[in-house]
Design a protein around this motif. Structure first.
Motif, PDB file in Angstrom:
ATOM      1  N   THR A   6      -3.080   9.418 -11.452  1.00 57.40           N
ATOM      2  CA  THR A   6      -2.719   8.233 -12.130  1.00 57.40           C
ATOM      3  C   THR A   6      -2.809   6.820 -10.968  1.00 57.40           C
ATOM      4  OG1 THR A   6      -0.514   8.595 -11.655  1.00 57.40           O
ATOM      5  CG2 THR A   6      -1.074   9.505 -13.683  1.00 57.40           C
ATOM      6  N   PHE A   7      -2.858   5.841 -11.746  1.00 56.13           N
ATOM      7  CA  PHE A   7      -2.754   4.536 -10.935  1.00 56.13           C
ATOM      8  C   PHE A   7      -2.120   3.433 -11.517  1.00 56.13           C
ATOM      9  CE2 PHE A   7      -4.357   0.072 -10.434  1.00 56.13           C
ATOM     10  CZ  PHE A   7      -4.231   0.056  -9.108  1.00 56.13           C
ATOM     11  N   GLN A   8      -0.954   2.864 -10.759  1.00 58.10           N
ATOM     12  CA  GLN A   8      -0.294   1.868 -11.345  1.00 58.10           C
ATOM     13  C   GLN A   8       0.270   0.941 -10.261  1.00 58.10           C
ATOM     14  OE1 GLN A   8       2.979   4.185 -12.741  1.00 58.10           O
ATOM     15  NE2 GLN A   8       4.407   2.813 -11.338  1.00 58.10           N
ATOM     16  N   LEU A   9       0.289  -0.479 -10.766  1.00 58.24           N
ATOM     17  CA  LEU A   9       0.792  -1.665  -9.778  1.00 58.24           C
ATOM     18  C   LEU A   9       2.292  -1.655  -9.870  1.00 58.24           C
ATOM     19  CD1 LEU A   9      -2.187  -4.159  -9.904  1.00 58.24           C
ATOM     20  CD2 LEU A   9      -1.418  -2.913  -8.032  1.00 58.24           C
ATOM     21  N   SER A  10       2.939  -1.582  -8.661  1.00 59.06           N
ATOM     22  CA  SER A  10       4.332  -1.682  -8.988  1.00 59.06           C
ATOM     23  C   SER A  10       4.488  -3.075  -7.872  1.00 59.06           C
ATOM     24  CB  SER A  10       5.122  -0.539  -7.995  1.00 59.06           C
ATOM     25  OG  SER A  10       6.545  -0.770  -7.854  1.00 59.06           O
ATOM     26  N   GLY A  11       4.627  -3.944  -8.594  1.00 58.42           N
ATOM     27  CA  GLY A  11       4.464  -5.309  -7.843  1.00 58.42           C
ATOM     28  C   GLY A  11       3.343  -5.622  -7.013  1.00 58.42           C
ATOM     29  N   SER A  12       3.387  -5.871  -5.585  1.00 60.39           N
ATOM     30  CA  SER A  12       2.197  -5.828  -4.973  1.00 60.39           C
ATOM     31  C   SER A  12       1.860  -4.591  -4.221  1.00 60.39           C
ATOM     32  CB  SER A  12       2.396  -6.861  -3.856  1.00 60.39           C
ATOM     33  OG  SER A  12       3.387  -6.552  -3.037  1.00 60.39           O
ATOM     34  N   ALA A  35     -11.342   8.845  -6.532  1.00 62.33           N
ATOM     35  CA  ALA A  35     -12.072   7.689  -6.526  1.00 62.33           C
ATOM     36  C   ALA A  35     -11.891   6.909  -7.387  1.00 62.33           C
ATOM     37  CB  ALA A  35     -13.778   8.449  -6.626  1.00 62.33           C
ATOM     38  N   LYS A  36     -11.803   7.029  -8.672  1.00 66.02           N
ATOM     39  CA  LYS A  36     -11.597   5.921  -9.606  1.00 66.02           C
ATOM     40  C   LYS A  36     -10.280   4.924  -9.222  1.00 66.02           C
ATOM     41  CE  LYS A  36     -14.046   8.092 -13.452  1.00 66.02           C
ATOM     42  NZ  LYS A  36     -13.928   8.712 -14.723  1.00 66.02           N
ATOM     43  N   ALA A  37      -9.248   5.720  -8.654  1.00 63.98           N
ATOM     44  CA  ALA A  37      -8.000   5.307  -8.477  1.00 63.98           C
ATOM     45  C   ALA A  37      -8.018   4.337  -7.268  1.00 63.98           C
ATOM     46  CB  ALA A  37      -6.946   6.362  -8.474  1.00 63.98           C
ATOM     47  N   VAL A  38      -8.539   4.784  -6.336  1.00 67.45           N
ATOM     48  CA  VAL A  38      -8.750   4.287  -4.866  1.00 67.45           C
ATOM     49  C   VAL A  38      -9.711   2.838  -5.220  1.00 67.45           C
ATOM     50  CG1 VAL A  38     -10.043   4.192  -2.770  1.00 67.45           C
ATOM     51  CG2 VAL A  38      -8.640   6.058  -3.493  1.00 67.45           C
ATOM     52  N   ASP A  39     -10.687   2.658  -6.112  1.00 65.08           N
ATOM     53  CA  ASP A  39     -11.809   1.664  -6.527  1.00 65.08           C
ATOM     54  C   ASP A  39     -10.781   0.835  -7.307  1.00 65.08           C
ATOM     55  OD1 ASP A  39     -13.785   2.579  -5.040  1.00 65.08           O
ATOM     56  OD2 ASP A  39     -14.685   3.535  -7.072  1.00 65.08           O
ATOM     57  N   ALA A  40      -9.810   1.143  -8.217  1.00 69.71           N
ATOM     58  CA  ALA A  40      -8.806   0.405  -8.724  1.00 69.71           C
ATOM     59  C   ALA A  40      -7.907  -0.436  -7.788  1.00 69.71           C
ATOM     60  CB  ALA A  40      -8.079   1.185  -9.806  1.00 69.71           C
ATOM     61  N   ALA A  41      -7.539   0.213  -6.733  1.00 67.13           N
ATOM     62  CA  ALA A  41      -6.693  -0.370  -5.744  1.00 67.13           C
ATOM     63  C   ALA A  41      -7.486  -1.467  -5.178  1.00 67.13           C
ATOM     64  CB  ALA A  41      -6.090   0.853  -4.829  1.00 67.13           C
ATOM     65  N   LEU A  42      -8.611  -1.001  -4.852  1.00 74.93           N
ATOM     66  CA  LEU A  42      -9.360  -2.284  -4.077  1.00 74.93           C
ATOM     67  C   LEU A  42      -9.660  -3.137  -4.797  1.00 74.93           C
ATOM     68  CD1 LEU A  42     -11.702   0.453  -2.069  1.00 74.93           C
ATOM     69  CD2 LEU A  42      -9.962  -0.939  -1.024  1.00 74.93           C
ATOM     70  N   ALA A  43      -9.916  -3.018  -6.085  1.00 76.22           N
ATOM     71  CA  ALA A  43     -10.219  -4.292  -6.861  1.00 76.22           C
ATOM     72  C   ALA A  43      -8.964  -4.981  -7.235  1.00 76.22           C
ATOM     73  CB  ALA A  43     -10.965  -3.550  -8.112  1.00 76.22           C
ATOM     74  N   SER A  44      -7.697  -4.507  -7.213  1.00 76.11           N
ATOM     75  CA  SER A  44      -6.612  -5.120  -7.603  1.00 76.11           C
ATOM     76  C   SER A  44      -6.321  -6.269  -6.371  1.00 76.11           C
ATOM     77  CB  SER A  44      -5.542  -4.323  -7.577  1.00 76.11           C
ATOM     78  OG  SER A  44      -5.070  -3.635  -6.483  1.00 76.11           O
ATOM     79  N   ASN A  45      -5.147  -6.737  -6.831  1.00 77.52           N
ATOM     80  CA  ASN A  45      -4.510  -7.749  -5.857  1.00 77.52           C
ATOM     81  C   ASN A  45      -3.391  -7.300  -4.961  1.00 77.52           C
ATOM     82  OD1 ASN A  45      -6.016 -10.105  -6.577  1.00 77.52           O
ATOM     83  ND2 ASN A  45      -4.721 -10.435  -8.433  1.00 77.52           N
ATOM     84  N   CYS A  46      -3.409  -5.827  -4.947  1.00 79.36           N
ATOM     85  CA  CYS A  46      -2.537  -5.207  -4.038  1.00 79.36           C
ATOM     86  C   CYS A  46      -2.544  -5.530  -2.743  1.00 79.36           C
ATOM     87  CB  CYS A  46      -2.572  -3.602  -4.188  1.00 79.36           C
ATOM     88  SG  CYS A  46      -3.815  -2.897  -3.491  1.00 79.36           S
ATOM     89  N   ARG A  47      -1.412  -5.246  -1.886  1.00 79.99           N
ATOM     90  CA  ARG A  47      -1.352  -5.760  -0.580  1.00 79.99           C
ATOM     91  C   ARG A  47      -0.906  -4.315   0.242  1.00 79.99           C
ATOM     92  NH1 ARG A  47      -0.304 -11.210   0.469  1.00 79.99           N
ATOM     93  NH2 ARG A  47       1.069 -10.668   2.289  1.00 79.99           N
TER      94      ARG A  47
END
Length: 263
Positions: A6-12, A35-47
């Motif tokens: 699973t992938f989710q954003l918790s703030g940044s 791989a999809k989750a890592v790519d989603a993190a890379l495509a997000s605005n996470c810090r």
């Protein structure tokens, strides 16, 4: 991202969770979802990002059924698909923190080693068990252990397939810190949030510099100073940070929510 990760954003902070209990075994499906989750993190605005797992076990390693009956060419094709996920975590322009509980074996440990730092629950247990099936570390565990604890310890860990507690791995500089089991995720998230609130452009350069050092040594790392580190002079992060130091003094100057610890 899929049934197993699973992938989710918790703030940044991006939170990637292995979610295939009870053992979170690695196979084609879990690796594809990861791989999809890592790519989603890379495509997000996470810090910053945290890799965690559901259940009592971080991972029991690979589902050994995927090794049965394969020849060398088939194995090469399989790991040529899996290794880029590890490389993308290592090359990400933000820190990854692994939050490890219970057993963390083989591919699970290799995933944790790909992260910048490992936070372990007190009850965590670690092992590269590949020798038990006449194999070695296929996702780079041996060499990534050597980077953290030296090649002699890495040989011991991989050759013996022994199980080690979190305190031993912390003493050997493989694990960064140990926390009570019941607050593992809370502590990992708070630590990642601290990193996310910091100068992430600088963190990205530090990460690149250390990767260059690990690959090619001091000279390559020093080159990053001249190509990347100097660009921080043109960043708002650095210029505002210098201004805070001059105006408030190092003991009182803040970046985000954290006080600088310098003299």
């Amino acid at each position: 991202m899929g049934d197993r990760v699973t992938f989710q954003l918790s703030g940044s902070v991006a939170v990637i969770t292995l979610d295939d209990p009870p053992l979170n075994l690695f196979g084609a499906e879990l690796m594809a979802d990861l791989a999809k989750a890592v790519d989603a993190a890379l495509a997000s605005n996470c810090r910053a990002a945290v890799i965690a797992a559901t259940g009592q076990t971080f991972s029991g390693g690979a589902n050994v059924r995927i090794f049965q009956g394969r020849n060398a060419d088939q194995a090469r094709e399989m790991f040529a698909t899996y290794l880029p996920v590890v490389h993308r975590i290592e090359a990400a322009p933000f820190p990854f923190v692994a939050a490890v509980q219970g057993l963390c074996l083989a591919a699970g440990l290799e995933l944790a080693l790909a992260c910048d730092m490992i936070i372990a629950a007190q009850g965590a247990r670690f092992s590269q068990v590949e020798a038990l099936i006449g194999a070695t570390t296929f996702l780079g565990g041996a060499q990534r252990l050597a980077l953290r604890c030296g090649d002699a310890r890495a040989r011991e860990i991989v050759y013996t397939a022994d199980v080690y507690d979190a305190a031993t791995f912390e003493r050997w500089n493989i694990v960064n810190r140990i926390v009570p089991d019941e607050i593992l995720i809370q502590e990992a998230l708070e630590f990642a949030e601290r990193l996310a609130a910091g100068p992430t452009r600088a963190h990205a350069v530090t990460k690149k510099m250390l990767r260059a050092f690990c690959r090619e040594g001091l000279a390559a790392a020093d080159e990053v100073i001249l190509t990347d580190s100097v660009m921080l002079f043109e960043s708002e992060d650095m210029q505002s940070g210098v201004s805070r130091i001059l105006e408030q003094g190092a003991r009182n100057a803040r970046y985000g929510k954290k006080t600088f610890k310098g003299a």
